[in-house]
Scaffold this active site. Structure first.
Site, short mmCIF file in Angstrom:
data_model
loop_
_atom_site.label_atom_id
_atom_site.label_comp_id
_atom_site.label_asym_id
_atom_site.label_seq_id
_atom_site.Cartn_x
_atom_site.Cartn_y
_atom_site.Cartn_z
N GLU A 46 -15.71 5.75 -10.18
CA GLU A 46 -15.20 7.04 -10.68
C GLU A 46 -14.10 6.83 -11.72
O GLU A 46 -13.20 5.99 -11.52
CB GLU A 46 -14.66 7.82 -9.48
N LYS A 113 -17.97 16.46 -11.28
CA LYS A 113 -17.63 16.51 -9.85
C LYS A 113 -17.43 17.94 -9.40
O LYS A 113 -16.69 18.71 -10.02
CB LYS A 113 -16.36 15.69 -9.63
N CYS A 149 -17.94 10.76 -5.59
CA CYS A 149 -16.91 10.60 -4.55
C CYS A 149 -16.85 11.74 -3.54
O CYS A 149 -17.66 11.81 -2.63
CB CYS A 149 -15.55 10.36 -5.20
N GLY A 289 14.26 -12.11 0.11
CA GLY A 289 15.36 -12.52 0.97
C GLY A 289 14.83 -12.91 2.33
O GLY A 289 14.15 -12.12 2.99
N SER A 296 10.69 -10.60 7.09
CA SER A 296 10.80 -11.39 5.86
C SER A 296 9.82 -12.56 5.88
O SER A 296 9.32 -12.98 4.82
CB SER A 296 12.23 -11.88 5.66
N THR A 396 11.74 -6.02 2.47
CA THR A 396 11.06 -6.55 3.66
C THR A 396 11.03 -5.56 4.83
O THR A 396 10.53 -5.90 5.90
CB THR A 396 11.74 -7.85 4.13
#
Length: 540
Positions: A46, A113, A149, A289, A296, A396
């Site tokens: 698409e 569509k 879709c 880090g 992490s 993280t």
């Protein structure tokens, strides 16, 4: 007499807005399908010319003009193969989400569509108007129907095409990844194929686009609803599909495909998300880090798997509260993954902050303020090195922490891409275990020790939060399923705990608004999909 047709599914990684780059990839794929795979038809995803989703680029006249020019260029350069290619199509009525069927430098059919998704991450009614007609084109004497879709999630488009005599349906898609999305797609496609008694060839794109991940998973569904062939996940491929059609039957040569488990699909989604965000935005590498904790550790592992160790640099930033095992396990992780690293103690900076703020803090108790200063010292160090090197900081924090605000604004939230932003803590554990099955890079103690931010003496996450097994279940019910507090309590959860968690979610909306974007793997992910007001008096 039976007629044979070879259709190639083009599962490609395209880039939003890179119209010329996408065009080159589409032309190359079409010629490869024709000359190497000897196909009669190729089906792209698409909006393949523009990439998906182009969002407000679609409001730009010059963007639409360039997309149209690219379509014409494709049409003039590719012949000898039927090509189903997605693009925006502007008319006096408005803009359509369309695909054209091109053969021998001529558009022989075009479809718009009909059903425009306007929920979750989708906002197509902002840009497009719906089509209202079917599209069936004859390909070597075989009537072939086209839908796009969202249309396959409704019964009428496929049924209309079947009623009008189509023997195959080709459907270009741009369907983002979620944990159980493949199963949802298969269930829906099977329902449509069986109801209309017609096979469906489903082509999906692959690749990362900001927070969205497109997993591919292109497949062929036969009339009985079974998967006949599958293109796999998270990889580009040109998959040839051989079809034989007689007056009474449509037969497709099946192939064997093993579905990866949920953990593997999520891990692969995170890897692809990091790789494409860094590469498509032209960052030279990333900074992570490393604390010695599991978040992490998983983030660093994903970064290395996505980019290679040479583009990943780790920072260890110990403080007065960092335990020896955190230093040891962080260093072991770094050595196991083979990345470069630096150690920068935050103690001198932290001490300087405390000394400078002492007159203002006089007479006040030590509290979370001092904890947050440490996190902000680390954030400042990471961002300074990012500025100097050009490398992007990967944050993280995980979804569980983001939900309840267990993160420091301008501290551990500082960075450019949040790898685990949509990954609950319990899933972090599962993914870390999975990664160690590939090779044991994460130290065993990191997997088993109680989570801690190490911003105060003997600190553990469960001093402030319920166990993550309980927290994540409450978050699933409240965030993903949008259940009320009363409904959650009725399922056996402590009322005070539920109220505490829901209050934390509401109070910390302002933090999430300022957080880095990150890979989406869940329904109702933080970001474009969950749009709650920051100023909000509703308690529930």
């Amino acid at each position: 007499m039976a007629k044979k047709l070879r259709v190639v599914i083009a599962q490609l990684n395209l880039t939003v807005g890179d119209i010329q780059g996408n065009l080159a990839k589409l032309i190359h794929a079409a010629k490869s399908a024709r000359d190497t795979l000897f196909a009669e038809v190729i089906v792209f995803s698409e909006l393949s010319i523009t990439g998906y989703p182009p969002e407000d680029l679609l409001f730009r006249k010059d963007f639409i003009e360039e997309a149209n020019h690219a379509l014409n260029t494709f049409k003039s350069e590719v012949d000898g193969i039927y090509c189903v290619i997605g693009h925006p199509y502007a008319t006096s009525q408005g803009l359509f989400n369309s695909c054209s069927v091109i053969y021998n430098n001529t558009i022989i059919g075009r479809y718009a569509k009909q059903h425009l998704p306007n929920y979750g991450v989708f906002d197509e009614c902002r840009y497009f108007i719906p089509g209202n007609s079917t599209c069936i084109v004859p390909i070597h004497g075989i009537p072939v129907g086209i839908v796009i879709c969202e249309d396959v999630w409704f019964a009428s488009p496929t049924q209309q095409i079947a009623n009008q005599g189509a023997r195959i349906i080709l459907t270009p898609n741009a369907s983002p990844f979620e944990v159980d999305k493949h199963e949802q797609r298969h269930l829906t496609l099977a329902k449509r194929a069986k109801a209309a008694n017609i096979p469906i060839i489903y082509t999906n794109c692959v690749g990362g686009q900001d927070d969205l991940i497109f997993d591919g998973g292109s497949m062929v569904i036969d009339q009985s609803g079974k998967i006949s062939q599958h293109a796999g996940f998270f990889q580009e491929t040109l998959l040839p599909v051989d079809i034989e059609i007689s007056s009474t039957a449509t037969v497709m040569t099946p192939s064997i495909f093993t579905l990866p488990n949920e953990e593997q699909r999520v891990y692969d989604a995170l890897v692809l998300g990091v790789r494409d965000y860094i590469q498509k935005n032209h960052f030279p590498g990333v900074l992570v880090g490393v604390s010695g904790g599991i978040d992490s550790a998983l983030t660093l592992s994903i970064a290395v798997d996505a980019l290679g160790k040479d583009k990943v640099h780790a920072l260890m930033m110990p403080s007065r509260y960092t335990a020896d095992i955190s230093r040891e396990d962080g260093l072991a992780l770094i050595q196991n993954l083979g990345v470069t690293y630096d150690t920068v103690s935050i103690e001198p900076v932290f001490k300087s902050f405390l000394e400078n703020l002492a007159p203002i803090f006089a007479g006040k108790k030590t509290d979370i303020t001092e904890e947050n200063i440490q996190a902000r010292c680390r954030g400042m160090i990471l961002m300074a090195i990012s500025n100097k090197t050009g490398k992007l900081v990967l944050t993280t924090g995980n979804r569980s922490e983001m939900a309840v605000g267990y993160a420091t604004l301008y501290g551990d939230m500082a960075g450019g891409f949040a790898v685990l932003k949509d990954v609950p803590k319990t899933w972090v554990n599962r993914l870390a275990q999975l990664r160690n099955q590939i090779s044991p890079v994460i130290p065993e103690r990191t997997l088993t020790r109680p989570p801690t931010a190490e911003l105060a003496p003997n600190q553990k996450d469960e001093d402030s939060l319920p166990p993550y097994e309980i927290l994540d279940k409450i978050l699933e019910l409240y965030l993903n399923q949008e259940q009320s507090i009363e409904n959650i309590v009725e399922q056996g959860f402590d009322r005070d705990v539920v109220i505490k968690i829901t209050n934390l979610i509401q109070r910390n909306e302002y933090k999430r608004r300022q957080a880095a974007i990150g890979v989406r793997i869940n329904h109702k992910a933080f970001g474009r999909e969950r749009r709650y007001p920051v100023t909000n008096g509703f308690k529930g």
